[in-house]
Structures are given as structure tokens and as C-alpha cells.
Design a protein around this motif. Structure first.
Motif, PDB file in Angstrom:
ATOM      1  N   PHE A  79      -2.775  -1.383  -3.064  1.00 34.87           N
ATOM      2  CA  PHE A  79      -3.624  -0.429  -2.646  1.00 34.87           C
ATOM      3  C   PHE A  79      -3.017   1.050  -2.540  1.00 34.87           C
ATOM      4  O   PHE A  79      -1.843   1.267  -2.315  1.00 34.87           O
ATOM      5  N   LEU A  80      -3.753   2.297  -3.109  1.00 39.15           N
ATOM      6  CA  LEU A  80      -3.217   3.515  -3.277  1.00 39.15           C
ATOM      7  C   LEU A  80      -4.240   4.561  -2.754  1.00 39.15           C
ATOM      8  O   LEU A  80      -5.411   4.402  -3.176  1.00 39.15           O
ATOM      9  N   GLU A  81      -4.022   4.954  -1.664  1.00 36.87           N
ATOM     10  CA  GLU A  81      -4.752   6.211  -0.887  1.00 36.87           C
ATOM     11  C   GLU A  81      -4.260   7.369  -1.139  1.00 36.87           C
ATOM     12  O   GLU A  81      -3.108   7.448  -0.951  1.00 36.87           O
ATOM     13  N   SER A 111       0.788  -1.293  -0.133  1.00 33.60           N
ATOM     14  CA  SER A 111      -0.064  -0.074   0.159  1.00 33.60           C
ATOM     15  C   SER A 111       0.863   1.162  -0.066  1.00 33.60           C
ATOM     16  O   SER A 111       2.043   1.299   0.537  1.00 33.60           O
ATOM     17  N   LEU A 112       0.285   2.210  -0.867  1.00 32.46           N
ATOM     18  CA  LEU A 112       0.953   3.538  -0.745  1.00 32.46           C
ATOM     19  C   LEU A 112       0.052   4.626  -0.417  1.00 32.46           C
ATOM     20  O   LEU A 112      -1.153   4.689  -0.958  1.00 32.46           O
ATOM     21  N   VAL A 113       0.241   5.321   0.678  1.00 33.29           N
ATOM     22  CA  VAL A 113      -0.593   6.538   1.045  1.00 33.29           C
ATOM     23  C   VAL A 113       0.152   7.561   0.616  1.00 33.29           C
ATOM     24  O   VAL A 113       1.165   7.940   1.122  1.00 33.29           O
ATOM     25  N   ILE A 114      -0.554   8.517  -0.094  1.00 35.09           N
ATOM     26  CA  ILE A 114      -0.164   9.892  -0.380  1.00 35.09           C
ATOM     27  C   ILE A 114      -0.838  10.869   0.292  1.00 35.09           C
ATOM     28  O   ILE A 114      -2.035  11.062   0.078  1.00 35.09           O
ATOM     29  N   GLY A 115      -0.392  11.661   1.057  1.00 38.57           N
ATOM     30  CA  GLY A 115      -1.093  12.532   2.299  1.00 38.57           C
ATOM     31  C   GLY A 115      -1.724  13.719   1.794  1.00 38.57           C
ATOM     32  O   GLY A 115      -1.957  13.798   0.579  1.00 38.57           O
TER      33      GLY A 115
END
Length: 181
Positions: free
Chosen positions: A131-133, A109-113
Motif C-alpha cells: 500500500f502506498l498513500e 505500507s508507505l505513507v508519504i505525507g
């Protein structure tokens, strides 16, 4: 290791190396740099934050149950974050020289805030089980998206956000997420 807000820390070497619980051991450095050609697995849980920066010209591995948060700005001319089943959160500017590579068949998963509009890196190897958020849109805003020429463009209250993919994923489902709080 304590940098007291003024020192720099450099990771180098030609053989892959592991640094367990990186952020519980390292803090307060103005700059943390991963040198070209070096490969570091920053294992465990933790966050690199503050007013400093991460200069990544090597490879940072995030694997298995690792959870790495990078809230400092990220720059470099040829750096890679290699996701091998772990989770990476990016919460600040990410320069165009950075590649986020979704590696093996494990789900990553990668979360870009909230600074998603400041993401200039490239996403590579994204698969249907990854997963990309993407943050920064708010909870009651209608978003629209388009995907063309290996670029995903999201339009909403944060303005247009574009994410470049090295190769377009076979399928990409855009789903709004409601954050409870």
C-alpha cells in the motif's frame, strides 16, 4: 536518552540489532544517524520528529506490526528502509540516496505525507499487496496520473509529484482516498 535539541545520536555496528520502542526512549536529538553497513530494526510504534534530521546510510527495518513515523528530514547517500510487513510514514524531505524497499511477501505500507513533492527517494520491490498513500492533494481536487519509464507522475493541486521506482510494479491502481475529519 535525551538530546536536548543539540546532541547527535549514531547507530553503527556490523550485526543486525533491534531497538524496541525507539521513539519512546530516544528524543530531542538534532541528528540521528544510521552508519553505512549497519542494520537496525526500530521495532514497535513511534515517531522521529522535530527540527532535526535522520541521516540514513545503513538499513532501517520496519517489520511485522511495527509503525514508524519519520517527520524529520531524511538524507544519506545509500540508505535503505526495508519494509518487511510494517508501516512507514515519511512526513518531510527524503533525499535521493534513500531506497524504500518492500521486502518479503507480507503486505507493507508507505505513507508519504504533505511533503510528497519533496520525496526524491526510490521505491523498490512494490507488489500488488503493498500500500502506498500520498498526501498533499486536498479532498476535492481531480488528480491525473501517468506511469512511464519506472516513474509515477501525479498531477493535482500540489503540482506534479514524481515517484521513482527501481522496477515498475506489475500492476498499479490509483485510487483517490477521501479523508474524513
Amino acid at each position: 536518552l535525551e538530546g536536548n535539541g543539540v546532541a547527535s545520536l549514531f547507530f553503527a555496528g556490523s550485526s543486525p540489532a533491534t531497538f524496541d520502542n525507539f521513539t519512546s526512549v530516544v528524543s530531542g536529538f538534532q541528528t540521528v544517524a544510521v552508519e553505512a553497513g549497519s542494520v537496525w530494526d526500530l521495532a514497535g510504534q513511534g515517531a522521529l520528529s522535530g527540527s532535526g534530521s535522520l541521516v540514513n546510510d545503513g538499513t532501517i527495518i520496519v517489520s511485522g506490526t511495527d509503525n514508524l513515523g519519520v517527520y524529520a528530514s531524511v538524507s544519506g547517500s545509500a540508505g535503505t528502509f526495508d519494509l518487511e510487513g510494517g508501516s512507514l510514514t515519511l512526513g518531510n524531505f527524503v533525499g535521493g540516496g534513500e531506497v524504500i524497499h518492500f521486502g518479503n511477501s507480507e503486505s507493507s505500507s508507505l505513507v508519504i505525507g504533505q511533503h510528497a513533492g519533496s520525496f526524491a527517494g526510490t521505491i523498490d520491490g512494490f507488489r500488488s499487496n503493498d500500500f502506498l498513500e500520498i498526501g498533499g492533494f486536498g479532498s476535492s481536487v481531480q488528480e491525473t496520473s501517468t506511469f512511464a519509464n519506472d516513474t509515477l507522475t501525479l498531477n493535482g493541486s500540489a503540482g506534479p509529484i514524481t515517484l521513482a521506482f527501481r522496477n515498475a510494479p506489475a500492476s498499479l491502481a490509483i485510487e483517490p482516498v477521501t479523508v474524513l475529519g
